[in-house]
Scaffold this motif. Structure first.
Motif, mmCIF file in Angstrom:
data_model
loop_
_atom_site.group_PDB
_atom_site.id
_atom_site.type_symbol
_atom_site.label_atom_id
_atom_site.label_comp_id
_atom_site.label_asym_id
_atom_site.label_seq_id
_atom_site.Cartn_x
_atom_site.Cartn_y
_atom_site.Cartn_z
ATOM 1 N N VAL A 4 -0.830 -1.107 8.492
ATOM 2 C CA VAL A 4 -1.012 -0.510 7.469
ATOM 3 C C VAL A 4 -1.466 1.135 8.129
ATOM 4 C CG1 VAL A 4 -3.927 -0.171 6.949
ATOM 5 C CG2 VAL A 4 -2.091 0.440 4.920
ATOM 6 N N LEU A 5 -2.041 1.474 8.805
ATOM 7 C CA LEU A 5 -2.199 3.093 9.032
ATOM 8 C C LEU A 5 -0.660 3.317 10.132
ATOM 9 C CD1 LEU A 5 -4.147 4.808 9.636
ATOM 10 C CD2 LEU A 5 -4.914 3.732 11.755
ATOM 11 N N GLY A 6 -0.211 2.029 10.566
ATOM 12 C CA GLY A 6 1.597 2.441 10.995
ATOM 13 C C GLY A 6 2.042 2.855 10.271
ATOM 14 N N MET A 7 2.085 2.179 9.579
ATOM 15 C CA MET A 7 3.070 2.811 7.787
ATOM 16 C C MET A 7 3.197 3.353 7.398
ATOM 17 S SD MET A 7 4.821 -0.639 4.824
ATOM 18 C CE MET A 7 4.965 -1.924 6.378
ATOM 19 N N PHE A 8 1.350 3.702 7.374
ATOM 20 C CA PHE A 8 0.993 4.810 6.211
ATOM 21 C C PHE A 8 1.709 6.626 7.027
ATOM 22 C CE2 PHE A 8 -1.771 8.019 5.063
ATOM 23 C CZ PHE A 8 -1.643 8.383 3.512
ATOM 24 N N LEU A 9 1.136 6.609 8.212
ATOM 25 C CA LEU A 9 2.198 7.444 9.594
ATOM 26 C C LEU A 9 3.130 7.301 9.604
ATOM 27 C CD1 LEU A 9 -1.342 7.158 12.105
ATOM 28 C CD2 LEU A 9 -1.286 8.341 10.215
ATOM 29 N N PHE A 10 3.370 6.202 9.571
ATOM 30 C CA PHE A 10 5.738 6.516 9.530
ATOM 31 C C PHE A 10 5.817 6.620 8.518
ATOM 32 C CE2 PHE A 10 9.191 4.431 7.753
ATOM 33 C CZ PHE A 10 10.091 4.749 8.422
ATOM 34 N N LEU A 50 -3.351 5.707 -9.149
ATOM 35 C CA LEU A 50 -4.209 6.901 -8.976
ATOM 36 C C LEU A 50 -4.211 7.068 -7.295
ATOM 37 C CD1 LEU A 50 -7.806 7.355 -8.588
ATOM 38 C CD2 LEU A 50 -7.873 4.872 -7.556
ATOM 39 N N SER A 51 -3.632 5.873 -6.367
ATOM 40 C CA SER A 51 -3.886 6.965 -5.148
ATOM 41 C C SER A 51 -2.595 7.694 -4.922
ATOM 42 C CB SER A 51 -3.334 5.823 -4.815
ATOM 43 O OG SER A 51 -2.150 5.097 -4.471
ATOM 44 N N ALA A 52 -1.263 7.820 -5.777
ATOM 45 C CA ALA A 52 -1.011 9.140 -6.078
ATOM 46 C C ALA A 52 -1.493 10.477 -6.614
ATOM 47 C CB ALA A 52 0.242 9.235 -6.936
ATOM 48 N N ILE A 110 1.778 4.105 -3.147
ATOM 49 C CA ILE A 110 1.816 5.662 -3.396
ATOM 50 C C ILE A 110 2.702 6.179 -3.489
ATOM 51 C CG2 ILE A 110 1.048 7.695 -1.710
ATOM 52 C CD1 ILE A 110 -0.808 5.527 -0.098
ATOM 53 N N ALA A 111 4.199 5.591 -2.637
ATOM 54 C CA ALA A 111 5.772 6.378 -3.436
ATOM 55 C C ALA A 111 5.833 6.648 -4.521
ATOM 56 C CB ALA A 111 6.367 5.824 -2.209
ATOM 57 N N VAL A 112 6.155 5.380 -5.645
ATOM 58 C CA VAL A 112 6.358 4.393 -6.722
ATOM 59 C C VAL A 112 5.598 5.608 -7.823
ATOM 60 C CG1 VAL A 112 6.047 3.175 -7.717
ATOM 61 C CG2 VAL A 112 7.373 2.862 -6.428
ATOM 62 N N GLY A 113 3.824 6.076 -7.286
ATOM 63 C CA GLY A 113 2.686 5.946 -7.683
ATOM 64 C C GLY A 113 3.786 7.828 -8.075
ATOM 65 N N TYR A 173 0.985 -1.352 -0.154
ATOM 66 C CA TYR A 173 -0.147 -0.142 -0.142
ATOM 67 C C TYR A 173 1.026 1.579 -0.077
ATOM 68 C CZ TYR A 173 -3.281 3.161 1.211
ATOM 69 O OH TYR A 173 -4.504 4.508 1.736
ATOM 70 N N CYS A 174 1.667 1.357 1.183
ATOM 71 C CA CYS A 174 2.270 2.517 1.133
ATOM 72 C C CYS A 174 3.245 2.443 -0.040
ATOM 73 C CB CYS A 174 3.837 2.335 2.196
ATOM 74 S SG CYS A 174 2.872 2.183 3.915
ATOM 75 N N ILE A 175 3.961 2.170 -0.676
ATOM 76 C CA ILE A 175 5.175 1.774 -1.354
ATOM 77 C C ILE A 175 4.763 2.388 -2.555
ATOM 78 C CG2 ILE A 175 5.258 -1.067 -2.467
ATOM 79 C CD1 ILE A 175 8.388 1.146 -2.053
#
Lengths: 483, 420
Positions: B383-389, B234-236, B67-70, B63-65
């Motif tokens: 996912v929330l933890g990794m996203f907030l990080f 899309l998420s980006a 977004i970053a890659v997007g 999920y997080c990667i």
């Protein structure tokens, strides 16, 4: 310039040198309350609709409406074509299988939306329009090049030529001109008519060629535009093929597999015999029957197919049955597992018509077309087919299961039909034969009360007709006798 | 080409170009809090069983990667198209795309599960997998030539290397320009954007094959990389919209980003909602039509039970609802609504990733499940933890530099940008 006064004035136009001065003038015109205005530029200008106070277009709604129409059209069309009008299984999917319909629905949505956008734009802009009074302005050509024009229509409610001119002048408009009626002829030039005529005439030529070919003969072989469509490379039933070692295009079932819809393991249904009872009194024969219906027979087994044995067995049974009925000890099923609903009878009628009637006749009397032909040519080997109306074939002497077995395995000269007709359809034929037999012996009490009057009426009409025919014949005979 | 007079660009050190202090001060708490939540969620998930725990972790990671890659793709795409409109929002994407570097560290547990375990997460890492599941040995031998832990690790290093190099190249160029205003930098970034995007596409598609598709080692879909990519881009656009909105709420870049930029971001969201649907359906349609067991099983499992309900949620709420909801220009020109739809789609993006990964989380011999309330809670915590990080890290980087490319040659054009 003198005749300008006689021409209708459509509005007033001014020329601007830059986008900024045009936009400025647009805003002034908008603020002065003019509605019927338009600006002309060589390229799209951001924000010009706002500057002119143009209302948002309804075009998006037209496009949305067209798009939805496209989606619905595609879905309805496919469901109708593939599922209702001509049910056709493709790739083993259900008749109505949404995923298969979505690409077409998507494409039609896009197509209808584009049509909606394109033709909707035409309609909203009043196109096609062959001429515009603005074209009479000698400087207007430069709108496609490097000049910007602003126009106010004379039919505007608050139109005031002096006021508009003032705004134009204040905002740097040059060459402020009244837009006059186009006085050139509004008739379509003759050469255009001639060109149209030529195009239409030329378009008829292929049609004429086709028509001529349809009514004349030719010794040339037929011209095939799409050869593969006229002569499909796909093999038909019974055709040969060099692709396989056995030379057959149709492939036998793979040993150990069962085709879709063939996996009916109800032995009673497949044989017409009560297997529980049979295995109690004649175990080897029961075993043989099971082996016969258990899966397809590999090519290597074909010499000693049990079907042949079973056919002989059935033939012997029925031979002996015709002599001494008591000798047939087979525990045949005595009732039709399909029942005899209207659907079953109609199905039976259909398959009887296809497979049985050629010999047994449409009425089951044994005088089908093949029999008549054989009698006519006095075929020495012909054994006439049985009439299905003899009492020895009624269900009390010839049980349903036995009739089913005879259809499946054949009797005397009649071959077995198990390979051609599915078990379910063979049972439907049995039901139909029973109905045929009953039709010769039925009493009016069997007919539902509501339909009796109709039947009696029909009966009376037939009798009346027969009577009339007899009388007419008598009269002609008498007339012949008198002469 | 605009009805506005040429706008005045504020000086580079204007406070409106700095990350608002209220956001910047969140960075350390978010990083620590995020890691705590991540650890807690992962711990709970690991208690259910080992593969479940790793799957939950992988879901959060993808999920997080993604977004970053997007965001990395967004930045390169703007350079490729020499886009003017997007300059005012590009720095936000530039900050987020740098997250491919810390995410590389968060990938270590996944590498670890290969090197110190046997098939904890990826079944192909289990030497007995083929025998236990009666897979054809010859095919399995070919599969494991690609799917083995050492080659997998090399490839992961390669993907992160490509992403990090691209991200640093584009970030550094943009930051350099902040200081010097050198137009040649823009030329250089544009010049390399074509090859950069090609390298990016290769890395992203194969990362999707390796990290997500290989969870079902016998399954394959050449479209899978595009499918993950569609959700990623899309998420980006969503996270850029959310960031812009939050920055403006706190007083930054209020004059620079206008309703026109929201309109464009909204258009991209609308477009990529449909692109995602188009790709997801195309992948499904071919497999559904072909109806070959080795291909259909992936979808078959995802149509059963809970996974089937999630699949329906994706159809109705990842496609139909946002498709209808984002269609009108009036909605896309309302920043509040764009923000709301962006948050909504970010949540649905998680559902999409969850649906890809979690059906493969079955313990040996068992059936995959959501793990009940506890399992779902652990997934969400993770996912929330990794996203907030990740957001904490973004803020940490963002507060060092301006939140807008202050000397981009197209900044003025971007500020003045107007839709037709």
């Amino acid at each position: 310039m003198s005749d300008n006064n006689e021409k209708k004035v459509h509005g007033i136009v001014a020329e601007y040198e830059s986008v900024d001065s045009l936009l400025n003038a647009c805003r002034r015109v908008r603020d002065a309350g003019y509605k019927k205005t338009d600006a002309y530029t060589p390229f799209p200008v951001h924000g010009i609709d706002k500057a002119l106070g143009i209302k948002p277009t309804v075009l998006p709604w037209i496009v949305l409406g067209c798009g939805l129409t496209g989606t619905v059209t595609a879905l309805v069309m496919q469901i109708w074509m593939n599922s209702i009008d001509y049910p056709y299984i493709i790739s083993g999917k259900p008749y109505i299988s949404l995923p298969a319909f979505i690409p077409v629905a998507f494409e039609l949505t896009v197509l209808f939306s584009s049509f909606g956008a394109f033709f909707g734009m035409w309609a909203l802009n009043g196109l096609p329009r062959f001429s515009n009074p603005l074209f009479t302005d000698p400087r207007f050509d430069r709108v496609t090049d490097d000049r910007f024009f602003l126009y106010v229509d004379a039919s505007d409610e608050s139109y005031d030529e002096k006021a508009v001119r003032e705004i134009y002048e204040q905002t740097g408009g040059e060459h402020i001109n009244s837009v006059l009626d186009d006085d050139s002829s509004d008739k379509i030039p003759k050469p255009i008519f001639m060109a149209w005529g030529l195009v239409i005439a030329a378009s008829v030529i292929p049609l004429l060629i086709v028509l001529k070919m349809r009514v004349t003969n030719s010794d040339q072989p037929r011209f095939h535009i799409f050869y593969d469509m006229d002569f499909s490379p796909a093999k038909d039933a019974q055709q040969g093929s060099t692709l396989f070692a056995d030379g057959r295009a149709m492939r036998p079932d793979v040993p150990g597999t069962v085709a879709r819809g063939d996996s009916n393991y109800d032995m009673n249904f497949m044989t017409g015999v009560d297997m529980d009872k049979l295995s109690a009194i004649d175990a080897p024969r029961a075993e043989r029957l099971v082996r016969l219906s258990n899966g397809p027979i590999g090519p290597q087994d074909q010499d000693s197919t049990p079907a042949a044995e079973e056919g002989e067995q059935a033939a012997n049974d029925s031979d002996s049955a015709s002599g001494e009925a008591a000798k047939d000890t087979t525990p045949w099923l005595t009732s039709n597992p399909l029942g005899n609903s209207k659907e079953v009878l109609l199905q039976g009628e259909k398959y009887f018509g296809i497979y049985c009637s050629v010999c047994h006749g449409m009425n089951g009397g044994g005088n089908g077309l093949v029999n008549r032909r054989a009698q006519k040519i006095l075929s020495p080997t012909w054994i006439p087919p049985s009439s299905l109306h003899q009492e020895s074939l009624y269900s009390d002497q010839y049980p349903d299961g036995k009739l089913f077995s005879t259809i499946s395995n054949g009797i005397r000269k009649m071959p077995g039909y198990a390979a051609q007709i599915k078990a379910e359809d063979r049972w439907a034929i049995v039901a139909y034969v029973r109905a045929l037999q009953l039709s010769r012996n039925a009493s009016i009490d069997l007919i539902p009360q509501s339909q009796r009057a109709e039947i009696l009426e029909m009966q009376e009409a037939v009798q009346q007709k027969l009577l009339e025919e007899a009388e007419a014949e008598q009269q002609t005979q008498e007339a012949a006798a008198q002469e | 080409m605009s009805e506005h007079a040429t706008p005045n660009v504020k000086p580079a050190d204007d406070p409106a170009f700095q990350l608002p202090a209220s956001l910047g001060s969140l960075s350390i708490p978010l990083i620590i809090g995020g890691l705590v939540l991540l650890g807690a969620g992962w711990g709970i998930a690991n208690n259910i069983h080992a593969r479940f725990g790793m799957s939950v972790y992988l879901t959060a990671f993808i999920y997080c990667i993604s977004i970053a890659v997007g965001c990395l793709f967004f930045v390169m795409l703007q350079h490729l198209c020499r886009a003017g409109w997007s300059v005012v929002v590009r720095r936000i994407a530039e900050n987020i795309m740098l997250m491919v570097i810390p995410m590389g560290i968060l990938f270590l547990p996944i590498i670890g599960s290969l090197l110190f375990g046997e098939g904890v997460l990826y079944r192909w890492d289990d030497p007995n997998h083929a025998v236990e599941n009666h897979l054809p040995i010859s095919i399995w031998a070919e599969k494991t030539r690609w799917l083995n832990s050492s080659w997998f690790t090399v490839r992961a290093v390669l993907y992160f290397g490509i992403w990090s190099a691209l991200a640093l190249f584009y970030y550094r160029g943009s930051i350099q320009q902040d200081a010097t205003g050198d137009k040649a930098i823009t030329d250089k970034l544009q010049y390399w954007s074509g090859p950069a995007i090609m390298m990016f596409c290769g890395a992203t598609a194969f990362a999707a094959f390796d990290w997500v598709m290989s969870l079902a080692p016998m399954w394959f879909s050449t479209m899978f990389g595009v499918y993950v990519f569609a959700g990623s881009v899309l998420s980006a656009h969503c996270i850029i919209s959310v960031s812009v909105y939050l920055l403006q709420k706190r007083g930054a870049i209020q004059d620079e980003v206008t309703v026109e930029h929201y309109h464009d971001l909204g258009k991209y969201m609308f477009g990529f909602v449909f692109f995602w649907t188009y790709i997801a359906f195309s992948q499904f349609l071919l497999i559904w039509y072909g109806n070959i067991p080795e291909e259909t099983h992936w979808f078959y499992e995802r149509q059963e039970g809970t996974w089937g309900k999630i699949a329906l949620i994706l159809i109705f709420f990842h496609w139909m609802l946002p498709f209808a909801g984002l269609m009108s220009r009036h909605i896309r020109r309302n920043p509040k609504l764009v923000f709301a739809w962006a948050i909504y789609l970010l949540i649905l993006h998680f559902v999409d990733i969850y649906w890809m990964i979690m059906p493969e989380s079955a313990a040996a011999g068992g059936h995959a499940s959501t793990g009940g309330g506890l399992g779902i809670a652990s997934s969400l915590l993770c996912v929330l933890g990794m996203f907030l990080f990740m957001i904490g890290m973004v803020l940490k980087i963002a507060k060092q530099k301006a939140v807008i490319a202050v000397h981009d040659p197209r900044l003025q054009e971007s500020i003045a940008f107007e839709n037709m």
